[in-house]
Design an enzyme around this catalytic site. Structure first.
Site, PDB file in Angstrom:
ATOM      1  N   THR A 284      -1.411   4.872  -1.262  1.00 62.24           N
ATOM      2  CA  THR A 284      -2.662   5.302  -0.758  1.00 62.24           C
ATOM      3  C   THR A 284      -3.289   5.104   0.298  1.00 62.24           C
ATOM      4  OG1 THR A 284      -3.042   5.740  -3.615  1.00 62.24           O
ATOM      5  CG2 THR A 284      -5.058   5.631  -2.378  1.00 62.24           C
TER       6      THR A 284
ATOM      7  N   THR B   8      -0.332   0.530  -4.501  1.00 65.03           N
ATOM      8  CA  THR B   8      -0.820  -0.592  -4.953  1.00 65.03           C
ATOM      9  C   THR B   8       0.206  -0.650  -6.456  1.00 65.03           C
ATOM     10  OG1 THR B   8      -2.406   0.735  -5.952  1.00 65.03           O
ATOM     11  CG2 THR B   8      -2.893  -0.651  -4.142  1.00 65.03           C
TER      12      THR B   8
HETATM   13  N1  LIG Z   1      -3.566   2.729  -4.925  1.00 65.70           N
HETATM   14  C1  LIG Z   1      -2.081   3.164  -4.607  1.00 65.70           C
HETATM   15  O1  LIG Z   1      -1.554   2.965  -3.658  1.00 65.70           O
HETATM   16  C2  LIG Z   1      -1.497   3.900  -5.801  1.00 65.70           C
HETATM   17  C3  LIG Z   1      -0.502   4.875  -5.450  1.00 65.70           C
HETATM   18  N2  LIG Z   1      -0.165   5.542  -6.454  1.00 65.70           N
HETATM   19  C4  LIG Z   1       0.741   4.283  -4.896  1.00 65.70           C
HETATM   20  O2  LIG Z   1       0.982   2.881  -5.346  1.00 65.70           O
HETATM   21  O3  LIG Z   1       1.403   4.533  -4.103  1.00 65.70           O
END
Ligand SMILES: NC(=O)C[C@H](N)C(=O)O
Length: 335
Positions: free
Chosen positions: A23, A97
């Site tokens: 993200t 994340t």
């Molecule tokens: N906040 C994020 O980065 C979540 C995203 N779906 C990922 O892990 O790429």
């Protein structure tokens, strides 16, 4: 201007930055969905530490973190080792994340050096109101360049907190305060002026590996669970299994025949707890209780959650540890 009071200004530091996606590298589209763009928004970051910190920025891949595999983790490990030989002082990895904790722990176990390695990400994409990406990136750079971060293993910096790769976990689907360390809490904090550690950390064991094995699985136990999933794994090319067991580390009695099938084939089975806090231990002496599971040959892993225990098992198997060494490694609460 950011003044870093507890900063060693004698030498300019070079921080290797590895952007891997997530993200933090995405933007909100017109319909409100979050999408990876052709341009990484992190490229618009202006280094506020010019003169003190030089950034060596690389983009090994641009993946949403559900696309990350141990193969990519190994690639990052190799890239960091190579860059360290070229003289970098620290590393920042930007990462999605969802699986950040797994990559961070993989690197914690497999990187030989003591230089700071900090993993960060974002919960809001670049053009959303209250976007946390650039802030987290900046605090991760501060941490990676701080003398205090040396020899502490891989760290995760999010939302002004510093956590260890070993124990941190994502706890909320969307909240910016998602990364928490159950049972123990964060080990430090980052503010505009300083990087502060509250805890003295012991550097973890280092396991050299040059490849990663496949077919290491994670199962979650539930009330009324039977042997079927265990049997299916025993009848396929399984190399190891981690079970998110019940409570202190117990299983329903109906699973035991399936568990026995795995153990009969010398497939390592590791028990952790599906509880958010605490550690798995073989203390209950009833059918399916921890005393019986340990007697059958299941290995207890203390303090790690299921996804981290799976990384640890995978690393041990990739290092071709024999049964006794693997048991000691997985069982050892200090690594
Ligand atoms: N906040 C994020 O980065 C979540 C995203 N779906 C990922 O892990 O790429």
């Amino acid at each position: 201007m950011i003044i870093l009071k507890n900063w060693s200004e004698k030498n300019m530091k070079t921080i290797l930055v590895l952007h891997t996606g997530g993200t933090i590298a995405m933007s909100e589209g017109e319909n409100g969905s979050i999408v990876p763009g052709k341009q990484n928004p992190l490229n618009s970051f202006t280094n506020p530490f010019t003169g003190k910190i030089k950034l060596d920025i690389r983009n090994p891949f641009n993946l949403p973190s559900p696309h990350m595999r141990p193969t990519e983790m190994l690639q990052l490990k190799n890239e960091i080792i190579q860059a360290e030989n070229e003289g970098i002082d620290g590393v920042v990895i930007t990462h999605g994340t969802d699986t950040l904790e797994e990559t961070a722990y993989f690197l914690d176990l497999t990187l030989p050096s003591d230089i700071p390695v900090v993993v960060t990400g974002a919960m809001r994409s670049a053009n959303e109101i209250g976007s946390d990406g650039l802030h987290n990136f900046q605090t991760a750079i501060q941490t990676a360049a701080s003398d205090e971060a040396h020899g502490k293993g891989v760290l995760v910096v999010m939302n002004d907190e510093i956590h260890t790769a070993r124990f941190v976990t994502k706890t909320h689907t969307t909240n910016v305060a998602t990364f928490r360390t159950p049972t123990f809490g964060p080990v430090g904090s980052v503010s505009k002026e300083r990087v502060t550690f509250f805890s003295k950390l012991i550097r973890q064991i280092y396991v050299p590996i040059d490849h990663v094995v496949d077919h290491v699985y994670l199962l979650k136990a539930f009330a009324g669970m039977g042997p079927e999933l265990f049997e299916a794994l025993a009848n396929s090319d399984t190399k190891g299994v981690v079970i998110d067991a019940l409570g202190a580390g117990n299983l329903p009695p109906a699973t035991l025949s399936g568990l026995q099938q795995l153990l009969d084939q010398q497939i390592p089975v590791v028990i952790v707890s599906r509880c958010f806090n605490g550690t798995a231990e073989s203390i209950y002496d009833y059918e399916g209780g921890g005393v019986q599971l340990a007697q059958m040959g299941a290995i207890y892993c203390h303090g790690l959650n299921g996804q981290k225990a799976r990384i640890k098992l995978l690393v041990g198997l990739s290092a071709q540890m024999g049964p006794a060494a693997l048991k000691n490694f997985v069982n050892d609460a200090t690594s």
